[in-house]
Design an enzyme around this catalytic site. Structure first.
Site, PDB file in Angstrom:
ATOM      1  CG  ASN A  89      -1.906   1.227   1.728  1.00 18.11           C
ATOM      2  OD1 ASN A  89      -1.647   1.773   0.406  1.00 18.11           O
ATOM      3  ND2 ASN A  89      -2.447   1.779   2.911  1.00 18.11           N
TER       4      ASN A  89
ATOM      5  CE  LYS B 237      -0.357   3.302   4.701  1.00 20.14           C
ATOM      6  NZ  LYS B 237      -0.592   3.890   6.095  1.00 20.14           N
TER       7      LYS B 237
ATOM      8  CG  HIS C  54      -5.813   2.222   5.255  1.00 15.26           C
ATOM      9  ND1 HIS C  54      -5.227   3.204   5.878  1.00 15.26           N
ATOM     10  CD2 HIS C  54      -5.262   1.449   5.245  1.00 15.26           C
ATOM     11  CE1 HIS C  54      -4.265   2.578   6.646  1.00 15.26           C
ATOM     12  NE2 HIS C  54      -4.234   1.420   5.293  1.00 15.26           N
TER      13      HIS C  54
ATOM     14  CD  GLU D  66      -2.974   5.759   6.666  1.00  9.34           C
ATOM     15  OE1 GLU D  66      -3.218   5.664   5.128  1.00  9.34           O
ATOM     16  OE2 GLU D  66      -2.106   5.454   7.598  1.00  9.34           O
TER      17      GLU D  66
ATOM     18  CD  GLU E 284      -4.054  -2.402   7.690  1.00 11.53           C
ATOM     19  OE1 GLU E 284      -2.612  -2.235   6.977  1.00 11.53           O
ATOM     20  OE2 GLU E 284      -4.542  -1.398   7.494  1.00 11.53           O
TER      21      GLU E 284
ATOM     22  N   GLY F  14       2.570   2.517  10.839  1.00  7.99           N
ATOM     23  CA  GLY F  14       2.558   4.177  10.698  1.00  7.99           C
ATOM     24  C   GLY F  14       3.551   4.290  12.177  1.00  7.99           C
TER      25      GLY F  14
ATOM     26  CB  SER G 195       4.742  -1.111  12.019  1.00  9.35           C
ATOM     27  OG  SER G 195       4.742   0.629  12.115  1.00  9.35           O
TER      28      SER G 195
HETATM   29  P1  PGA Z   1       2.824   0.717   7.438  1.00 10.68           P
HETATM   30  O1  PGA Z   1       0.844   0.960   7.069  1.00 10.68           O
HETATM   31  O2  PGA Z   1       2.786  -0.281   7.533  1.00 10.68           O
HETATM   32  O3  PGA Z   1       3.443   1.588   7.333  1.00 10.68           O
HETATM   33  O4  PGA Z   1       2.208   0.124   9.408  1.00 10.68           O
HETATM   34  C1  PGA Z   1       0.591  -0.299   6.535  1.00 10.68           C
HETATM   35  C2  PGA Z   1      -1.087   0.216   6.077  1.00 10.68           C
HETATM   36  O5  PGA Z   1      -1.572   1.075   6.651  1.00 10.68           O
HETATM   37  O6  PGA Z   1      -1.903  -0.467   5.232  1.00 10.68           O
END
Ligand code: PGA
Length: 247
Positions: free
Chosen positions: A9, A11, A92, A94, A162, A168, A208
């Site tokens: 992903n 983003k 997601h 976000e 998640e 993140g 992460s």
């Molecule tokens: P990350 O993001 O690996 O940077 O923690 C995972 C995600 O949001 O899909």
């Protein structure tokens, strides 16, 4: 039938070396038994479909809740399919938290994606407050119940667990913690989704994930793969994460 997935992903980012070189580094290194999927921002989907090895599929990071019409700024699942996307990430955290997408909107998007033949990657996950209060199972059960639309039985749907506190932040869940939550997710899938879903649905972990922490998650997490954010922008790291899932 459950499958193993490594999903990148990006983003709202591009890999520093550019997408052609990114896919160049990935090609020829798709591990056996692992489906590798890359989710670029919308405007790069066509270029990525062109650059990707035939064993690498492209995902969108979102889709609109309707087929077409007066929805300024939205991109429909049908349009994404026409561009060559095969998967779409939905719900997601976000999208849910920054853009305030409620469960009902995620469910409408899920219906659109399934109706257009895309495979949705439905993200669920709790924040730290919910985990500290011991409410994880009920919170995730609720997210799955709200996504239990009629067309669920018509195609594959992937679930990505998640935990928000792990996204993140550099703080990932342990394999044992993920295994316990995955078992609860499978129970909820059996309860709220079409019969057999608990066994059939592939469940990924995200939050992460790096090459340094996959071993415990693969060995003990009882997962079918990873949804990778930050580390997926580095093809070397993403390759190593995918390789950890090789059968
Ligand atoms: P990350 O993001 O690996 O940077 O923690 C995972 C995600 O949001 O899909």
């Amino acid at each position: 039938m459950r499958k193993s997935y490594a999903i990148a992903n990006w983003k709202m980012n591009l890999p520093p070396e550019g997408s052609a070189s990114y896919f160049g580094s990935l090609s020829g290194s798709v591990p056996s038994g692992v489906s590798v999927v890359v989710a670029p921002p919308f405007p790069y989907i066509t270029a990525c479909v062109g650059a990707a090895d035939e064993r690498i599929a492209i995902a969108a990071q979102n889709c609109g809740p309707e087929k077409s019409g007066a929805f300024t700024g939205e991109v429909s699942a049908a349009m994404l399919r026409e561009l060559g996307a095969k998967y779409v990430i939905l719900g997601h955290s976000e999208r849910r938290n920054v853009f305030h997408e409620p469960d009902a909107l995620v469910a409408k998007k899920l219906a659109q994606a399934i109706g257009e033949g895309l495979t949705p990657v439905l993200c669920i996950g709790e924040d730290l407050k919910v985990r500290d209060a011991g409410q994880v199972a009920i919170f995730l059960a609720n997210q799955l119940r709200e996504a239990a639309i009629d067309s669920l039985g018509q195609g594959e749907v992937i679930v990505a667990y998640e935990p928000i506190w792990a996204i993140g932040t550099g703080r990932n869940a342990s394999g044992a913690m993920v295994a316990e939550t995955v078992a609860e997710i499978r129970q909820s899938l059996d309860r709220f989704w079409p019969s057999g879903s608990g066994e059939r649905v592939s469940i990924l972990y995200g939050g992460s994930v790096t090459p340094d922490n996959v071993a415990d998650l693969v060995a003990n997490g009882n997962i079918d793969g990873f949804l990778v954010g930050g580390a997926s922008l580095d093809p070397g790291k993403f390759k190593a994460i995918a390789a950890s899932l090789a059968k």
